[in-house]
Design a protein around this motif. Structure first.
Motif, PDB file in Angstrom:
ATOM      1  N   MET A  63      56.051 -57.959 124.140  1.00 26.90           N
ATOM      2  CA  MET A  63      54.688 -57.582 125.377  1.00 26.90           C
ATOM      3  C   MET A  63      54.811 -56.115 125.397  1.00 26.90           C
ATOM      4  SD  MET A  63      54.692 -58.427 129.372  1.00 26.90           S
ATOM      5  CE  MET A  63      55.984 -57.510 130.074  1.00 26.90           C
ATOM      6  N   HIS A  64      53.522 -55.520 125.202  1.00 21.58           N
ATOM      7  CA  HIS A  64      53.424 -54.179 125.192  1.00 21.58           C
ATOM      8  C   HIS A  64      52.950 -53.635 126.570  1.00 21.58           C
ATOM      9  CE1 HIS A  64      51.762 -50.290 124.184  1.00 21.58           C
ATOM     10  NE2 HIS A  64      52.287 -50.119 123.200  1.00 21.58           N
ATOM     11  N   ILE A  65      53.950 -52.520 127.122  1.00 16.93           N
ATOM     12  CA  ILE A  65      53.672 -51.911 128.210  1.00 16.93           C
ATOM     13  C   ILE A  65      53.584 -50.438 127.772  1.00 16.93           C
ATOM     14  CG2 ILE A  65      54.482 -51.409 130.611  1.00 16.93           C
ATOM     15  CD1 ILE A  65      56.100 -53.840 130.556  1.00 16.93           C
ATOM     16  N   ALA A  66      52.374 -50.034 127.906  1.00 20.30           N
ATOM     17  CA  ALA A  66      52.212 -48.533 127.416  1.00 20.30           C
ATOM     18  C   ALA A  66      53.052 -47.578 128.144  1.00 20.30           C
ATOM     19  CB  ALA A  66      50.754 -47.991 127.577  1.00 20.30           C
ATOM     20  N   PRO A  67      53.471 -46.554 127.805  1.00 20.55           N
ATOM     21  CA  PRO A  67      54.381 -45.768 128.542  1.00 20.55           C
ATOM     22  C   PRO A  67      53.516 -44.900 129.583  1.00 20.55           C
ATOM     23  CG  PRO A  67      54.541 -45.214 126.241  1.00 20.55           C
ATOM     24  CD  PRO A  67      53.496 -46.277 126.327  1.00 20.55           C
ATOM     25  N   TYR A  68      54.153 -44.734 130.930  1.00 22.40           N
ATOM     26  CA  TYR A  68      53.424 -44.174 131.992  1.00 22.40           C
ATOM     27  C   TYR A  68      53.127 -42.840 131.820  1.00 22.40           C
ATOM     28  CZ  TYR A  68      52.622 -43.217 136.793  1.00 22.40           C
ATOM     29  OH  TYR A  68      51.966 -42.767 138.242  1.00 22.40           O
ATOM     30  N   ASP A  69      51.983 -42.344 132.115  1.00 23.94           N
ATOM     31  CA  ASP A  69      51.527 -40.802 131.905  1.00 23.94           C
ATOM     32  C   ASP A  69      52.480 -39.826 132.432  1.00 23.94           C
ATOM     33  OD1 ASP A  69      49.365 -41.894 130.718  1.00 23.94           O
ATOM     34  OD2 ASP A  69      47.944 -41.695 132.422  1.00 23.94           O
ATOM     35  N   LYS A  70      52.948 -40.204 133.724  1.00 23.00           N
ATOM     36  CA  LYS A  70      53.836 -38.959 134.192  1.00 23.00           C
ATOM     37  C   LYS A  70      55.371 -39.349 134.370  1.00 23.00           C
ATOM     38  CE  LYS A  70      49.936 -38.472 137.432  1.00 23.00           C
ATOM     39  NZ  LYS A  70      48.902 -39.497 136.773  1.00 23.00           N
ATOM     40  N   GLY A  71      55.481 -40.478 133.280  1.00 21.99           N
ATOM     41  CA  GLY A  71      56.923 -40.782 133.445  1.00 21.99           C
ATOM     42  C   GLY A  71      57.971 -40.037 132.523  1.00 21.99           C
ATOM     43  N   ASN A  72      57.355 -39.071 131.890  1.00 16.40           N
ATOM     44  CA  ASN A  72      58.217 -38.442 130.613  1.00 16.40           C
ATOM     45  C   ASN A  72      59.625 -38.934 130.197  1.00 16.40           C
ATOM     46  OD1 ASN A  72      60.123 -37.699 132.990  1.00 16.40           O
ATOM     47  ND2 ASN A  72      58.733 -36.258 133.728  1.00 16.40           N
ATOM     48  N   ILE A  73      60.672 -38.475 130.590  1.00 17.03           N
ATOM     49  CA  ILE A  73      61.909 -38.933 130.197  1.00 17.03           C
ATOM     50  C   ILE A  73      62.312 -40.184 130.532  1.00 17.03           C
ATOM     51  CG2 ILE A  73      63.333 -36.673 129.824  1.00 17.03           C
ATOM     52  CD1 ILE A  73      64.737 -36.961 132.268  1.00 17.03           C
ATOM     53  N   PHE A  74      61.645 -40.818 131.654  1.00 19.67           N
ATOM     54  CA  PHE A  74      62.059 -42.182 132.239  1.00 19.67           C
ATOM     55  C   PHE A  74      61.313 -43.387 131.485  1.00 19.67           C
ATOM     56  CE2 PHE A  74      62.801 -39.171 135.774  1.00 19.67           C
ATOM     57  CZ  PHE A  74      64.068 -38.983 135.740  1.00 19.67           C
ATOM     58  N   ASN A  75      60.490 -43.061 130.664  1.00 24.00           N
ATOM     59  CA  ASN A  75      59.658 -43.844 129.854  1.00 24.00           C
ATOM     60  C   ASN A  75      60.568 -44.788 128.986  1.00 24.00           C
ATOM     61  OD1 ASN A  75      57.302 -43.781 131.250  1.00 24.00           O
ATOM     62  ND2 ASN A  75      56.629 -42.017 129.599  1.00 24.00           N
ATOM     63  N   LYS A  76      60.318 -46.043 128.712  1.00 22.85           N
ATOM     64  CA  LYS A  76      61.331 -46.908 127.957  1.00 22.85           C
ATOM     65  C   LYS A  76      60.404 -47.108 126.708  1.00 22.85           C
ATOM     66  CE  LYS A  76      64.718 -48.057 130.814  1.00 22.85           C
ATOM     67  NZ  LYS A  76      65.506 -46.652 131.260  1.00 22.85           N
ATOM     68  N   ASP A  77      61.058 -47.793 125.754  1.00 20.32           N
ATOM     69  CA  ASP A  77      60.308 -48.415 124.704  1.00 20.32           C
ATOM     70  C   ASP A  77      59.368 -49.229 124.927  1.00 20.32           C
ATOM     71  OD1 ASP A  77      59.756 -49.249 121.840  1.00 20.32           O
ATOM     72  OD2 ASP A  77      61.293 -50.472 121.814  1.00 20.32           O
ATOM     73  N   PRO A  78      57.877 -49.115 124.572  1.00 22.97           N
ATOM     74  CA  PRO A  78      56.833 -49.985 124.968  1.00 22.97           C
ATOM     75  C   PRO A  78      57.016 -51.615 124.549  1.00 22.97           C
ATOM     76  CG  PRO A  78      56.208 -48.087 123.767  1.00 22.97           C
ATOM     77  CD  PRO A  78      57.489 -47.952 123.653  1.00 22.97           C
ATOM     78  N   LEU A  79      57.685 -51.958 123.678  1.00 24.24           N
ATOM     79  CA  LEU A  79      58.084 -53.245 122.995  1.00 24.24           C
ATOM     80  C   LEU A  79      59.427 -53.724 123.239  1.00 24.24           C
ATOM     81  CD1 LEU A  79      56.180 -52.963 119.717  1.00 24.24           C
ATOM     82  CD2 LEU A  79      55.398 -54.220 121.858  1.00 24.24           C
ATOM     83  N   ARG A  80      60.280 -53.057 124.050  1.00 19.47           N
ATOM     84  CA  ARG A  80      61.631 -53.666 124.331  1.00 19.47           C
ATOM     85  C   ARG A  80      61.506 -54.950 124.780  1.00 19.47           C
ATOM     86  NH1 ARG A  80      64.210 -53.515 129.187  1.00 19.47           N
ATOM     87  NH2 ARG A  80      62.770 -52.478 130.877  1.00 19.47           N
ATOM     88  N   PRO A  81      62.872 -55.571 124.498  1.00 19.03           N
ATOM     89  CA  PRO A  81      62.773 -57.173 125.086  1.00 19.03           C
ATOM     90  C   PRO A  81      62.918 -57.128 126.480  1.00 19.03           C
ATOM     91  CG  PRO A  81      64.342 -56.723 123.382  1.00 19.03           C
ATOM     92  CD  PRO A  81      63.707 -55.498 123.637  1.00 19.03           C
ATOM     93  N   ARG A  82      62.340 -57.977 127.321  1.00 18.81           N
ATOM     94  CA  ARG A  82      62.780 -57.982 128.921  1.00 18.81           C
ATOM     95  C   ARG A  82      63.173 -58.929 129.413  1.00 18.81           C
ATOM     96  NH1 ARG A  82      58.176 -55.005 127.280  1.00 18.81           N
ATOM     97  NH2 ARG A  82      58.178 -52.808 127.861  1.00 18.81           N
ATOM     98  N   ARG A  83      64.195 -58.848 130.100  1.00 18.99           N
ATOM     99  CA  ARG A  83      64.765 -60.254 130.663  1.00 18.99           C
ATOM    100  C   ARG A  83      63.675 -61.025 131.664  1.00 18.99           C
ATOM    101  NH1 ARG A  83      69.744 -61.640 134.116  1.00 18.99           N
ATOM    102  NH2 ARG A  83      69.619 -59.619 134.858  1.00 18.99           N
ATOM    103  N   LEU A  84      63.667 -62.305 131.687  1.00 18.54           N
ATOM    104  CA  LEU A  84      62.938 -62.964 132.646  1.00 18.54           C
ATOM    105  C   LEU A  84      63.783 -63.818 133.667  1.00 18.54           C
ATOM    106  CD1 LEU A  84      60.048 -64.638 130.471  1.00 18.54           C
ATOM    107  CD2 LEU A  84      59.879 -62.606 131.879  1.00 18.54           C
TER     108      LEU A  84
END
Length: 154
Positions: A63-84
């Motif tokens: 699932m692709h979540i685009a990096p947040y514009d103002k997120g700088n160092i806190f942004n994570k990998d857009p395609l990382r696995p996410r726990r449901l």
């Protein structure tokens, strides 16, 4: 499908074309703060997303979540696995169907329910090419009938 107080962020239209949807579930999702902000902005894609049961937990992959514009160092990998987040017995039941009956777990939509981000997942069975053709033919027939009824009423 979710009802009142719900804002749909993304839908997986491809899922209905590629799979027979057998059973739907609502799951929570574990996200970081910048991912939530990016989802609220609508920067999300479910096109290639799928779910996997691993070590008794359900994971959402691709699932692709685009990096947040103002997120700088806190942004994570857009395609990382996410726990449901689902109940243990629901995860075990899904896993049993995937293992024995050849089903897949596919995310159908992502939506906001109040302040929470939820994912609608489904237990799906893959369609064969002739099933897809049958669906397309039925859709075309319905469209023609609707068109004829509309012309008749005017």
């Amino acid at each position: 499908m979710p009802t009142s107080g719900v804002k749909i962020i993304a839908k997986n239209q491809k899922a209905y074309h590629e799979y027979f949807v057998e059973e739907k579930f609502e799951a929570g999702i574990e996200l970081s703060g910048t991912e939530v902000k990016s989802i609220r902005a609508g920067s999300i894609s479910l096109k290639e997303a799928w779910c996997q049961v691993k070590d008794g937990q359900l994971w959402l992959r691709q699932m692709h979540i685009a990096p947040y514009d103002k997120g700088n160092i806190f942004n994570k990998d857009p395609l990382r696995p996410r726990r449901l987040l689902l109940h243990k017995r629901e995860i075990l039941r899904l896993y049993a169907n995937v293992r024995q009956n050849g089903y897949s777990i596919i995310p159908l939509s992502v939506y906001l329910k109040g302040s929470l981000v939820k994912v609608e997942i489904a237990l799906c069975k893959g369609k064969k090419l002739y099933d897809k053709r049958d669906d397309a033919a039925a859709r075309d027939a319905k469209r023609q009938i609707d068109r004829a009824m509309k012309e008749r009423n005017h």
